[in-house]
Design an enzyme around this catalytic site. Structure first.
Site, PDB file in Angstrom:
ATOM      1  N   SER A  21       0.716  -0.938   0.055  1.00 30.45           N
ATOM      2  CA  SER A  21       0.107   0.127   0.159  1.00 30.45           C
ATOM      3  C   SER A  21       0.631   1.532  -0.193  1.00 30.45           C
ATOM      4  O   SER A  21       1.955   1.524   0.958  1.00 30.45           O
ATOM      5  CB  SER A  21      -0.762   0.146   1.264  1.00 30.45           C
ATOM      6  N   HIS A  32      -1.056  -0.977  -4.374  1.00 31.04           N
ATOM      7  CA  HIS A  32      -1.626  -0.632  -3.925  1.00 31.04           C
ATOM      8  C   HIS A  32      -2.733   0.479  -3.678  1.00 31.04           C
ATOM      9  O   HIS A  32      -1.528   1.372  -3.540  1.00 31.04           O
ATOM     10  CB  HIS A  32      -2.587  -1.219  -2.357  1.00 31.04           C
ATOM     11  N   GLY A  81      -3.439  -4.483   8.442  1.00 30.93           N
ATOM     12  CA  GLY A  81      -2.477  -4.821  10.327  1.00 30.93           C
ATOM     13  C   GLY A  81      -2.240  -6.035   9.587  1.00 30.93           C
ATOM     14  O   GLY A  81      -2.114  -7.069  10.245  1.00 30.93           O
ATOM     15  N   ASP A 135      -4.770   3.523  -2.564  1.00 34.81           N
ATOM     16  CA  ASP A 135      -5.932   3.670  -1.340  1.00 34.81           C
ATOM     17  C   ASP A 135      -6.182   4.891  -1.794  1.00 34.81           C
ATOM     18  O   ASP A 135      -5.603   6.407  -1.757  1.00 34.81           O
ATOM     19  CB  ASP A 135      -4.796   3.206  -0.310  1.00 34.81           C
ATOM     20  N   MET A 148     -11.077  -6.219   4.660  1.00 37.61           N
ATOM     21  CA  MET A 148     -10.705  -5.132   4.768  1.00 37.61           C
ATOM     22  C   MET A 148     -10.539  -5.604   6.221  1.00 37.61           C
ATOM     23  O   MET A 148     -11.337  -6.253   7.433  1.00 37.61           O
ATOM     24  CB  MET A 148     -11.646  -4.217   5.414  1.00 37.61           C
ATOM     25  N   MET A 157      -9.236   8.056  -0.814  1.00 41.56           N
ATOM     26  CA  MET A 157     -10.197   7.830   0.172  1.00 41.56           C
ATOM     27  C   MET A 157     -10.221   9.546   0.214  1.00 41.56           C
ATOM     28  O   MET A 157      -9.847  10.525  -0.305  1.00 41.56           O
ATOM     29  CB  MET A 157      -9.356   8.091   1.506  1.00 41.56           C
ATOM     30  N   ASP A 173      -6.622  -6.818   3.537  1.00 43.45           N
ATOM     31  CA  ASP A 173      -6.215  -5.326   3.835  1.00 43.45           C
ATOM     32  C   ASP A 173      -6.354  -4.630   5.223  1.00 43.45           C
ATOM     33  O   ASP A 173      -7.296  -4.621   5.598  1.00 43.45           O
ATOM     34  CB  ASP A 173      -6.595  -4.688   3.168  1.00 43.45           C
ATOM     35  N   HIS A 184      -7.541   0.474  -4.751  1.00 48.41           N
ATOM     36  CA  HIS A 184      -9.210   1.071  -3.847  1.00 48.41           C
ATOM     37  C   HIS A 184      -9.670   2.280  -3.341  1.00 48.41           C
ATOM     38  O   HIS A 184      -9.344   3.012  -2.947  1.00 48.41           O
ATOM     39  CB  HIS A 184      -8.218   0.279  -2.298  1.00 48.41           C
ATOM     40  N   MET A 240     -11.773   4.247  -1.711  1.00 51.74           N
ATOM     41  CA  MET A 240     -12.792   4.674  -0.633  1.00 51.74           C
ATOM     42  C   MET A 240     -13.666   6.077  -0.675  1.00 51.74           C
ATOM     43  O   MET A 240     -12.483   6.981   0.727  1.00 51.74           O
ATOM     44  CB  MET A 240     -11.974   4.103   0.832  1.00 51.74           C
TER      45      MET A 240
HETATM   46  C1  DX5 Z   1      -6.615   1.404   4.971  1.00 52.03           C
HETATM   47  C2  DX5 Z   1      -5.724   0.718   3.556  1.00 52.03           C
HETATM   48  C3  DX5 Z   1      -5.195  -0.150   3.706  1.00 52.03           C
HETATM   49  C4  DX5 Z   1      -4.331   0.413   4.241  1.00 52.03           C
HETATM   50  C5  DX5 Z   1      -2.658  -0.702   5.244  1.00 52.03           C
HETATM   51  O1  DX5 Z   1      -7.962   2.601   5.459  1.00 52.03           O
HETATM   52  O2  DX5 Z   1      -7.150   0.599   2.959  1.00 52.03           O
HETATM   53  O3  DX5 Z   1      -4.735  -0.516   2.226  1.00 52.03           O
HETATM   54  O4  DX5 Z   1      -3.238   1.159   4.181  1.00 52.03           O
HETATM   55  O5  DX5 Z   1      -2.301  -0.596   5.946  1.00 52.03           O
HETATM   56  P1  DX5 Z   1      -1.571  -1.414   7.087  1.00 52.03           P
HETATM   57  O6  DX5 Z   1      -0.707  -2.797   6.212  1.00 52.03           O
HETATM   58  O7  DX5 Z   1      -0.363  -0.601   7.391  1.00 52.03           O
HETATM   59  O8  DX5 Z   1      -2.877  -1.520   7.841  1.00 52.03           O
HETATM   60 ZN    ZN Z   2      -6.358  -0.459   0.852  1.00 55.19          ZN
END
Ligand code: DX5
Ligand code: ZN
Length: 217
Positions: free
Chosen positions: A7, A32, A176, A34, A136, A36, A174, A65, A67
């Site tokens: 990511s 990946h 942690g 993200d 998620m 947002m 995705d 992704h 969001m």
């Molecule tokens: C969270 C994102 C993830 C995040 C993952 O909203 O969609 O892709 O960046 O980061 P880690 O692997 O640190 O949880």
């Molecule tokens: Zn993500």
């Protein structure tokens, strides 16, 4: 072989190009991205231009992704930018079937994403249609959060459903994920591992080791 999709949210944006080249050198298969919008999640990141710029520098597989609320408004900008896979959230989708069709008609892969407390049953009609289901394992919005292990049950459920029904989707997780829990999700049937801090927080040796665990499955 399972795939690694680091990511970019956890990369150093000042060094983004180098971070991408280095990720691939360490074993990244996809990138990946993200996206947002400060509405669906409480953070703002980037739009389609990031994909457009990445694609100018090589054939990097861009795993987007979304969001965002109103994901339908983001599909064509990401298609035009060259995204390979477009994931939208079940929770934000109004006309999901139409979006999946639009993504496919434009030659891209379509993925549906579910929040930690959304059940697999909620997306049962999507399963024959999509190329990927993104589970998620944190509440979307930030990298570096602790993994919510109860979400793993959905990986096993999705794996069982595709075997039983001959569905073709990949399962991606995705949030942690790190060296300490990646084997567990791979054993449950995950095909694509997203990792932000669990990847970018490591030195070169650690990144390579993480990638090799994923590729060994
Ligand atoms: C969270 C994102 C993830 C995040 C993952 O909203 O969609 O892709 O960046 O980061 P880690 O692997 O640190 O949880
Ligand atoms: Zn993500």
């Amino acid at each position: 072989m399972a795939l690694l999709s680091p990511s970019l949210l956890s990369a150093d944006f000042f060094e983004l190009g180098n971070e991408i080249v280095d990720s691939v050198k360490c074993g990244a298969d996809w990138l990946h991205i993200d996206v947002m919008d400060l509405h669906f999640v409480p953070q703002l990141t980037f739009g389609a231009k990031i994909v457009q710029d990445i694609k100018k520098h090589g054939d990097y597989f861009c795993d987007v992704h979304l969001m965002v609320t109103n994901p339908q408004d983001h599909i064509m900008p990401f298609v035009k930018a060259g995204a390979d896979l477009i994931n939208f959230h079940y929770e934000a989708a109004v006309h999901a079937d139409r979006m999946i069709t639009q993504i496919h008609e434009n030659g891209k892969l379509a993925g549906v994403t579910i929040n930690p407390t959304t059940s697999v049953d909620a997306i049962k009609w999507y399963l024959p249609l999509v190329d990927l289901v993104l589970v998620m394992s944190v509440n979307p919005g930030f990298s570096g959060q602790s993994c919510l292990d109860y979400t793993f049950e959905k990986i096993a459920e999705l794996d069982e459903l595709r075997k039983k029904n001959g569905y073709k989707y990949k399962i991606e997780i995705d949030g942690g994920i790190s060296k300490s829990n990646v084997n567990k999700v791979l054993d449950l049937g995950c095909d694509v591992i997203v990792a932000g801090s669990g990847f970018f927080g490591q030195n070169e040796e650690g990144r390579k080791e993480f990638a090799s665990i994923i590729h060994s499955k």
